[in-house]
Write a protein that holds these residues in place. Structure first.
Motif, PDB file in Angstrom:
ATOM      1  N   ALA A   2      18.958 -19.926   4.561  1.00 42.19           N
ATOM      2  CA  ALA A   2      17.884 -19.167   5.170  1.00 42.19           C
ATOM      3  C   ALA A   2      16.710 -19.095   4.215  1.00 42.19           C
ATOM      4  CB  ALA A   2      18.376 -17.763   5.508  1.00 42.19           C
ATOM      5  N   GLY A   3      15.504 -19.196   4.793  1.00 46.09           N
ATOM      6  CA  GLY A   3      14.300 -19.074   4.000  1.00 46.09           C
ATOM      7  C   GLY A   3      13.800 -17.649   4.000  1.00 46.09           C
ATOM      8  N   VAL A   4      12.557 -17.465   3.603  1.00 52.06           N
ATOM      9  CA  VAL A   4      11.911 -16.165   3.634  1.00 52.06           C
ATOM     10  C   VAL A   4      11.563 -15.833   5.091  1.00 52.06           C
ATOM     11  CG1 VAL A   4       9.936 -14.819   2.846  1.00 52.06           C
ATOM     12  CG2 VAL A   4      10.957 -16.555   1.335  1.00 52.06           C
ATOM     13  N   SER A   5      11.896 -14.632   5.509  1.00 53.42           N
ATOM     14  CA  SER A   5      11.542 -14.241   6.873  1.00 53.42           C
ATOM     15  C   SER A   5      10.614 -13.024   6.825  1.00 53.42           C
ATOM     16  CB  SER A   5      12.780 -13.957   7.722  1.00 53.42           C
ATOM     17  OG  SER A   5      13.526 -12.906   7.180  1.00 53.42           O
ATOM     18  N   GLN A   6       9.764 -12.910   7.842  1.00 55.73           N
ATOM     19  CA  GLN A   6       8.821 -11.808   7.925  1.00 55.73           C
ATOM     20  C   GLN A   6       8.796 -11.268   9.351  1.00 55.73           C
ATOM     21  OE1 GLN A   6       5.549 -14.101   5.293  1.00 55.73           O
ATOM     22  NE2 GLN A   6       4.996 -11.973   5.741  1.00 55.73           N
ATOM     23  N   GLU A  85     -11.660  -5.245   8.640  1.00 51.81           N
ATOM     24  CA  GLU A  85     -11.620  -6.245   7.569  1.00 51.81           C
ATOM     25  C   GLU A  85     -10.198  -6.512   7.072  1.00 51.81           C
ATOM     26  OE1 GLU A  85     -13.381  -3.355   7.359  1.00 51.81           O
ATOM     27  OE2 GLU A  85     -13.063  -2.404   5.398  1.00 51.81           O
ATOM     28  N   ASP A  86      -9.229  -5.710   7.537  1.00 48.32           N
ATOM     29  CA  ASP A  86      -7.833  -5.950   7.169  1.00 48.32           C
ATOM     30  C   ASP A  86      -7.209  -7.050   8.030  1.00 48.32           C
ATOM     31  OD1 ASP A  86      -7.250  -2.367   6.841  1.00 48.32           O
ATOM     32  OD2 ASP A  86      -8.119  -3.802   5.416  1.00 48.32           O
ATOM     33  N   SER A  87      -7.893  -7.472   9.077  1.00 48.14           N
ATOM     34  CA  SER A  87      -7.380  -8.541   9.939  1.00 48.14           C
ATOM     35  C   SER A  87      -7.217  -9.815   9.123  1.00 48.14           C
ATOM     36  CB  SER A  87      -8.333  -8.794  11.110  1.00 48.14           C
ATOM     37  OG  SER A  87      -8.398  -7.674  11.962  1.00 48.14           O
ATOM     38  N   ALA A  88      -6.002 -10.340   9.106  1.00 49.65           N
ATOM     39  CA  ALA A  88      -5.672 -11.500   8.279  1.00 49.65           C
ATOM     40  C   ALA A  88      -4.211 -11.847   8.528  1.00 49.65           C
ATOM     41  CB  ALA A  88      -5.881 -11.202   6.789  1.00 49.65           C
ATOM     42  N   VAL A  89      -3.776 -12.943   7.914  1.00 53.28           N
ATOM     43  CA  VAL A  89      -2.353 -13.256   7.873  1.00 53.28           C
ATOM     44  C   VAL A  89      -1.811 -12.767   6.533  1.00 53.28           C
ATOM     45  CG1 VAL A  89      -0.600 -15.074   7.888  1.00 53.28           C
ATOM     46  CG2 VAL A  89      -2.581 -15.233   9.412  1.00 53.28           C
ATOM     47  N   TYR A  90      -0.714 -12.020   6.583  1.00 52.06           N
ATOM     48  CA  TYR A  90      -0.089 -11.518   5.365  1.00 52.06           C
ATOM     49  C   TYR A  90       1.169 -12.333   5.098  1.00 52.06           C
ATOM     50  CZ  TYR A  90      -3.506  -7.888   5.513  1.00 52.06           C
ATOM     51  OH  TYR A  90      -4.716  -7.232   5.516  1.00 52.06           O
ATOM     52  N   LEU A  91       1.181 -12.982   3.947  1.00 53.28           N
ATOM     53  CA  LEU A  91       2.262 -13.887   3.563  1.00 53.28           C
ATOM     54  C   LEU A  91       3.105 -13.269   2.460  1.00 53.28           C
ATOM     55  CD1 LEU A  91       0.077 -17.097   3.358  1.00 53.28           C
ATOM     56  CD2 LEU A  91       1.823 -16.672   5.073  1.00 53.28           C
ATOM     57  N   CYS A  92       4.388 -13.472   2.573  1.00 54.45           N
ATOM     58  CA  CYS A  92       5.318 -13.046   1.545  1.00 54.45           C
ATOM     59  C   CYS A  92       5.936 -14.301   0.927  1.00 54.45           C
ATOM     60  CB  CYS A  92       6.395 -12.162   2.177  1.00 54.45           C
ATOM     61  SG  CYS A  92       7.714 -11.670   1.064  1.00 54.45           S
ATOM     62  N   ALA A  93       6.191 -14.271  -0.367  1.00 56.84           N
ATOM     63  CA  ALA A  93       6.843 -15.383  -1.052  1.00 56.84           C
ATOM     64  C   ALA A  93       7.894 -14.834  -1.996  1.00 56.84           C
ATOM     65  CB  ALA A  93       5.826 -16.212  -1.829  1.00 56.84           C
ATOM     66  N   SER A  94       8.945 -15.611  -2.242  1.00 57.75           N
ATOM     67  CA  SER A  94       9.930 -15.213  -3.232  1.00 57.75           C
ATOM     68  C   SER A  94      10.225 -16.376  -4.168  1.00 57.75           C
ATOM     69  CB  SER A  94      11.214 -14.690  -2.578  1.00 57.75           C
ATOM     70  OG  SER A  94      11.948 -15.719  -1.946  1.00 57.75           O
ATOM     71  N   SER A  95      10.789 -16.038  -5.321  1.00 56.62           N
ATOM     72  CA  SER A  95      11.067 -17.042  -6.336  1.00 56.62           C
ATOM     73  C   SER A  95      12.335 -16.648  -7.082  1.00 56.62           C
ATOM     74  CB  SER A  95       9.892 -17.147  -7.313  1.00 56.62           C
ATOM     75  OG  SER A  95      10.196 -18.022  -8.376  1.00 56.62           O
ATOM     76  N   ALA A  99       7.768 -14.467 -12.583  1.00 53.99           N
ATOM     77  CA  ALA A  99       6.524 -14.886 -11.928  1.00 53.99           C
ATOM     78  C   ALA A  99       5.970 -16.196 -12.430  1.00 53.99           C
ATOM     79  CB  ALA A  99       5.483 -13.792 -12.073  1.00 53.99           C
ATOM     80  N   ALA A 100       5.813 -16.338 -13.748  1.00 57.50           N
ATOM     81  CA  ALA A 100       5.074 -17.481 -14.272  1.00 57.50           C
ATOM     82  C   ALA A 100       5.892 -18.760 -14.304  1.00 57.50           C
ATOM     83  CB  ALA A 100       4.568 -17.160 -15.672  1.00 57.50           C
ATOM     84  N   PHE A 101       7.167 -18.675 -13.971  1.00 60.08           N
ATOM     85  CA  PHE A 101       8.055 -19.800 -14.280  1.00 60.08           C
ATOM     86  C   PHE A 101       8.813 -20.361 -13.100  1.00 60.08           C
ATOM     87  CE2 PHE A 101       7.056 -19.126 -18.544  1.00 60.08           C
ATOM     88  CZ  PHE A 101       7.124 -17.766 -18.808  1.00 60.08           C
ATOM     89  N   GLY A 102       8.609 -19.817 -11.925  1.00 58.60           N
ATOM     90  CA  GLY A 102       9.427 -20.256 -10.809  1.00 58.60           C
ATOM     91  C   GLY A 102       8.618 -20.720  -9.621  1.00 58.60           C
ATOM     92  N   GLU A 103       9.179 -21.677  -8.894  1.00 59.63           N
ATOM     93  CA  GLU A 103       8.568 -22.145  -7.661  1.00 59.63           C
ATOM     94  C   GLU A 103       8.636 -21.040  -6.619  1.00 59.63           C
ATOM     95  OE1 GLU A 103      10.268 -25.783  -6.347  1.00 59.63           O
ATOM     96  OE2 GLU A 103       8.905 -26.024  -4.641  1.00 59.63           O
ATOM     97  N   GLN A 104       7.531 -20.846  -5.912  1.00 59.72           N
ATOM     98  CA  GLN A 104       7.483 -19.806  -4.883  1.00 59.72           C
ATOM     99  C   GLN A 104       7.681 -20.436  -3.506  1.00 59.72           C
ATOM    100  OE1 GLN A 104       4.178 -17.059  -5.213  1.00 59.72           O
ATOM    101  NE2 GLN A 104       4.153 -17.253  -7.445  1.00 59.72           N
ATOM    102  N   TYR A 105       8.422 -19.719  -2.670  1.00 57.94           N
ATOM    103  CA  TYR A 105       8.726 -20.156  -1.308  1.00 57.94           C
ATOM    104  C   TYR A 105       8.169 -19.116  -0.342  1.00 57.94           C
ATOM    105  CZ  TYR A 105      11.947 -23.184  -3.809  1.00 57.94           C
ATOM    106  OH  TYR A 105      12.488 -24.107  -4.664  1.00 57.94           O
ATOM    107  N   PHE A 106       7.415 -19.590   0.635  1.00 59.53           N
ATOM    108  CA  PHE A 106       6.671 -18.690   1.506  1.00 59.53           C
ATOM    109  C   PHE A 106       7.347 -18.477   2.860  1.00 59.53           C
ATOM    110  CE2 PHE A 106       2.551 -17.678  -0.423  1.00 59.53           C
ATOM    111  CZ  PHE A 106       2.633 -18.438  -1.570  1.00 59.53           C
ATOM    112  N   GLY A 107       7.158 -17.277   3.387  1.00 55.91           N
ATOM    113  CA  GLY A 107       7.564 -16.979   4.746  1.00 55.91           C
ATOM    114  C   GLY A 107       6.497 -17.426   5.730  1.00 55.91           C
ATOM    115  N   PRO A 108       6.756 -17.234   7.037  1.00 57.32           N
ATOM    116  CA  PRO A 108       5.836 -17.702   8.073  1.00 57.32           C
ATOM    117  C   PRO A 108       4.603 -16.824   8.234  1.00 57.32           C
ATOM    118  CG  PRO A 108       7.693 -16.600   9.072  1.00 57.32           C
ATOM    119  CD  PRO A 108       7.992 -16.663   7.610  1.00 57.32           C
ATOM    120  N   GLY A 109       4.627 -15.615   7.643  1.00 58.09           N
ATOM    121  CA  GLY A 109       3.469 -14.741   7.720  1.00 58.09           C
ATOM    122  C   GLY A 109       3.492 -13.785   8.897  1.00 58.09           C
TER     123      GLY A 109
END
Lengths: 115, 111
Positions: A2-6, A85-95, A99-109
């Motif tokens: 399973a990937g990141v879910s939102q 102005e808050d209208s946007a896509v909000y994306l979550c990522a995990s690693s 922080a500085a050393f890992g590949e990040q994987y994104f959810g669908p937003g």
């Protein structure tokens, strides 16, 4: 696996309402990030968690934005008194790494529209 | 914070063509990644490439960390390659802990 879910995937809020956006990271990932993506732009960093600790909230645009990750897994981004102005896509990522050393994987937003 | 410049901003190619996308950073970065954002908005990981060269099928990437740039090569383009390509990195000088993204390259592959 399973990937990141939102959830929700889409949210329409009237101006002034509070909203809560959920992120389920990949199991076991220590790092979790929130980003905001306006139409036609690249994502912009909001905040970073290492396990349950919020180590960086330098990107949160105002004190109406609040994020938590109380047990070091699921995270919630809350926006109080929403503005247009808050209208946007909000994306979550995990690693799996810090922080500085890992590949990040994104959810669908979550696409938030404030009317 | 760091600045990330991507070029070209837009690119229209015929199916089968090759292309090179470039990403320049204003300062040293850790954690350099390339993404493809599909029409549904999903960011798909292409490469995690802080330095060196990697290849994955028709795609390859090279990062020259000392000169603060990275290149993404797409060979024998297909219509499914269309979308927006982003590069992103984390400031190694102690800035924000999240990725800083460029504005992206909007790629259109015509049949």
């Amino acid at each position: 696996g399973a990937g990141v879910s939102q959830s929700p995937r889409y949210k329409v809020a009237k101006r002034g309402q509070d909203v809560a956006l959920r992120c389920d990271p990949i199991s076991g990932h220590v790092s979790l990030f929130w980003y905001q993506q306006a139409l036609g732009q690249g994502p912009e960093f909001l905040t970073y968690f290492q396990n349950e600790a919020q180590l960086d909230k330098s990107g949160l645009p105002s004190d109406r934005f609040f994020a938590e990750r109380p047990e070091g897994s699921v995270s919630t981004l809350k926006i109080q008194r929403t503005q247009q102005e808050d209208s946007a896509v909000y994306l979550c990522a995990s690693s799996p790494r810090l922080a500085a050393f890992g590949e990040q994987y994104f959810g669908p937003g979550t696409r938030l529209t404030v009317t | 914070g760091i600045q990330v410049e991507q070029s070209p901003p837009d690119l229209i190619l015929q199916e089968g063509a090759n292309s090179t996308l470039r990403c320049n950073f204003s300062d040293s970065v850790n954690n350099l990644q390339w993404f493809h954002q599909n029409p549904w908005g999903q960011l798909i990981n292409l490469f995690y490439i802080p330095s060196g060269t990697k290849q994955n099928g028709r795609l390859s990437a090279t990062t020259v960390a000392t000169e603060r740039y990275s290149l993404l090569y797409i060979s024998s383009s297909q219509t499914t390659d269309s979308g927006v390509y982003f590069c992103a990195g984390i400031d190694s000088g102690g800035g924000a802990d999240g990725l800083t993204f460029g504005k992206g390259t909007h790629l259109i592959i015509q049949p």
